[in-house]
Structures are given as structure tokens and as C-alpha cells.
Write an enzyme that holds these catalytic residues in place. Structure first.
Site, PDB file in Angstrom:
ATOM      1  N   GLU A 144       0.876   3.560  -5.438  1.00  0.00           N
ATOM      2  CA  GLU A 144       0.672   2.302  -4.731  1.00  0.00           C
ATOM      3  C   GLU A 144      -0.193   1.394  -5.597  1.00  0.00           C
ATOM      4  O   GLU A 144      -1.269   1.801  -6.043  1.00  0.00           O
ATOM      5  CB  GLU A 144       0.007   2.531  -3.373  1.00  0.00           C
ATOM      6  CG  GLU A 144       0.906   3.233  -2.384  1.00  0.00           C
ATOM      7  CD  GLU A 144       0.233   3.491  -1.049  1.00  0.00           C
ATOM      8  OE1 GLU A 144       0.846   3.192  -0.008  1.00  0.00           O
ATOM      9  OE2 GLU A 144      -0.911   3.979  -1.056  1.00  0.00           O
TER      10      GLU A 144
ATOM     11  N   ASP B 270       3.235   9.334  -3.929  1.00  0.00           N
ATOM     12  CA  ASP B 270       3.062   7.880  -3.963  1.00  0.00           C
ATOM     13  C   ASP B 270       2.407   7.352  -5.223  1.00  0.00           C
ATOM     14  O   ASP B 270       1.391   7.898  -5.671  1.00  0.00           O
ATOM     15  CB  ASP B 270       2.157   7.412  -2.812  1.00  0.00           C
ATOM     16  CG  ASP B 270       2.735   7.664  -1.449  1.00  0.00           C
ATOM     17  OD1 ASP B 270       3.958   7.779  -1.345  1.00  0.00           O
ATOM     18  OD2 ASP B 270       1.954   7.738  -0.485  1.00  0.00           O
TER      19      ASP B 270
ATOM     20  N   GLU C 131       5.807  13.522   0.606  1.00  0.00           N
ATOM     21  CA  GLU C 131       5.784  12.217  -0.048  1.00  0.00           C
ATOM     22  C   GLU C 131       4.890  12.265  -1.281  1.00  0.00           C
ATOM     23  O   GLU C 131       3.872  12.962  -1.297  1.00  0.00           O
ATOM     24  CB  GLU C 131       5.298  11.154   0.938  1.00  0.00           C
ATOM     25  CG  GLU C 131       5.370   9.732   0.441  1.00  0.00           C
ATOM     26  CD  GLU C 131       5.043   8.724   1.543  1.00  0.00           C
ATOM     27  OE1 GLU C 131       5.557   8.890   2.681  1.00  0.00           O
ATOM     28  OE2 GLU C 131       4.265   7.784   1.285  1.00  0.00           O
TER      29      GLU C 131
END
Length: 297
Positions: free
Chosen positions: A112, A110, A108
Site C-alpha cells: 500500500e 499487500d 492477503e
């Protein structure tokens, strides 16, 4: 010799054919061409022209979408405008993941965006997972208010580096080259691209001290201009993940920051970094191996 009228007719037909062929070759840019709703379709809306998309969060639920295709390496970009006003506890996530359900063995990457109380700065948290293990967080401030207008958030991913960009400015570089390889670098699994809005008031704002004010709901994040130039996955193994000649994102110049990018990155390092796991010796008395790889190489 052809008459001037015949020549003009030929040019007109040629331009018309070129225009039609250009339209046929144009990349698919609509939401339906690229994405599927993951959950809570009743919290998803589009503008009248279909070019802007809105995800909303209320006390009942949030919303999310994902690409229909998986990719391994490339350039991935989206324009976002974040929740304005009092958004404490709200997280807008824009990320890549190898599994639709965020399974225990996932890779993953990310972005955010952590909401705030009115007047406080938005923070971007980035993270990298390999085989379900994360803990590679960095946090940055922004040099603009991301709620006032759209800004572009992009990921460059090849076998040599993973770079997070904001408006083409590199804010984080995760390397996979140097004297030793980065065992934590996610380079084996193809990934979908996702975005979602959700409630994370147990940790997102001041470590969970600031809770979501549901009187301000619905909270809305806006999206447009998705762009991908990458290796679309084909089982069992697409040829485009191994070439270094055909695709710009996999050529030598994309293995390193260029000189202008290095200047921008140095400015970010001096002014905007709030947290870097590679400098957290309390959390990591022995720093992870990739922390020894220089982003400048």
C-alpha cells in the site's frame, strides 16, 4: 552438395519459422489478456499503444482491476508510477488476495502506497493476512521519488518465504521455515492479484490528520509491464505447487535471500524501516510467533 542459394533460402525459412513460433509462444502482456476491471471502468484509461494503464480517483469514486487467473506461489511484478504532488489521503494498493470481495476468511499480501503532502516522503506499508486476520504491518521510506518515473514492485511467494521487492531490492522477508513453522504464513489458498486507488484520509496520512484535497483531483496512478511467472491455479490442485525441480521460484535458491540480497536487505533495515509490528511491544506484549523466525536463514 546444396548450392549456396539453396542453403541461404533454407536459413531464411528456418529463421522465419523460429520467429513465428517465438511470437506464438510469447507471454500475453496486454491488459485484456491478464486483467478485468473491478469497479468504475470510467476511471480507467490506457495509453494510445495500450501498454500503460491509468487508474484515477476523484470525489465520486476510485478504480481497481484484478487478474483473471489465480496463482499459488510464484513471482509477480508490476511497474508503477504513483500520484504526484499533493496526494495526502490517497492510497494506491497493489496486492494479492484469495477472495475477490476481501471476505472475512481471506489470505492477503499487500503493498500500500500512502500519499503525502507535497514535499514529504511517500511511505510503503506492507501487510500479510491469514484467514482474515492481519495486523502484520511494516512501513518503509523509499530511496527515490516514486512519482517521477516508473519503478518495479514485486512479490516472491513460495512455501518457504514471502519477499517484497522494490526494484529487485528486498525490503521485507516473511519466513515460513526454521525450528518451527509459521502458523500465520499464507500458503494454502490461491490468490488473485489486484490494484486499486482509493480515498483513505481517515488513516493514510499522519494517522488521518491530513485530509484529501479534492481540488487536486483527479489523482492518477500509472501501471505497465505486468509480469507473472507462477503456478496458475487449476481445480482441484495443480501439480506445480508441490514441485521443487521445475520452477525457479520453488527451488532451493529461492527459499532464502542470496548474499547480494542480504546486503541490500541489511541496508534497508538500517535506513528505511519506519515501523515494524515485531518491535511494537505496546501493541503486542507477547509478540506473534513468526517474529521469532529470522529473515536471514
Amino acid at each position: 552438395m546444396a548450392s549456396p542459394m539453396a542453403f541461404m533460402l533454407f536459413i531464411t525459412v528456418l529463421v522465419s519459422v523460429f520467429h513465428i513460433s517465438s511470437q506464438a509462444a510469447a507471454p500475453k502482456t496486454s491488459f485484456e489478456d491478464n486483467f478485468s476491471i473491478m469497479f468504475s471502468g470510467n476511471h480507467f484509461k490506457t495509453s494510445e499503444d495500450g501498454n500503460t494503464w491509468f487508474l484515477s480517483l476523484d470525489k465520486e469514486t476510485g478504480c481497481g482491476f484484478q487478474t483473471k487467473e489465480r496463482y499459488r506461489f510464484g513471482w509477480f511484478s508490476m511497474k508503477l508510477k504513483l500520484v504526484g504532488g499533493d496526494s495526502a489521503g490517497v492510497v494506491t494498493a497493489y496486492y494479492m488476495c484469495s477472495e475477490k470481495e476481501a471476505g472475512p476468511e481471506r489470505d492477503e499480501v499487500d503493498f500500500e502506497f500512502l500519499g503525502n503532502r507535497t514535499g514529504q516522503p511517500y511511505l510503503i506499508q506492507t501487510n500479510v493476512y491469514k484467514n482474515g486476520v492481519g495486523g502484520r504491518e511494516m512501513r518503509h521510506m523509499l530511496w527515490f521519488d516514486p512519482t517521477e518515473e516508473f519503478h518495479t514492485y514485486s512479490i516472491l511467494w513460495n512455501n518457504h518465504q514471502l519477499v517484497f521487492f522494490v526494484d529487485r531490492v528486498p525490503i521485507r522477508v516473511f519466513k515460513n521455515n526454521g525450528d518451527k513453522k509459521n502458523d500465520f504464513f499464507p500458503n494454502e489458498k490461491p490468490m488473485f492479484l489486484f490494484s486499486s486507488i482509493w480515498n483513505a484520509d481517515d488513516w493514510a496520512t499522519r494517522g488521518g490528520l491530513e485530509k484529501t484535497n479534492w481540488k487536486k483531483a483527479p489523482f492518477v496512478s500509472s501501471y505497465k509491464d505486468f509480469s507473472v511467472d507462477g503456478c496458475q491455479w487449476e481445480d482441484p490442485y495443480p501439480a506445480c505447487v508441490s514441485t521443487t525441480t521445475k520452477y525457479w521460484w520453488d527451488q532451493y535458491d529461492a527459499w532464502h535471500l542470496n548474499e547480494d540480497q542480504k546486503k541490500d536487505f541489511a541496508w534497508v533495515e538500517r535506513n528505511l524501516v519506519i515501523y515494524d509490528y515485531c518491535k511494537d511491544v505496546d501493541r503486542y506484549p507477547k509478540l506473534p510467533g513468526e517474529c521469532s523466525l529470522s529473515p536471514w536463514d
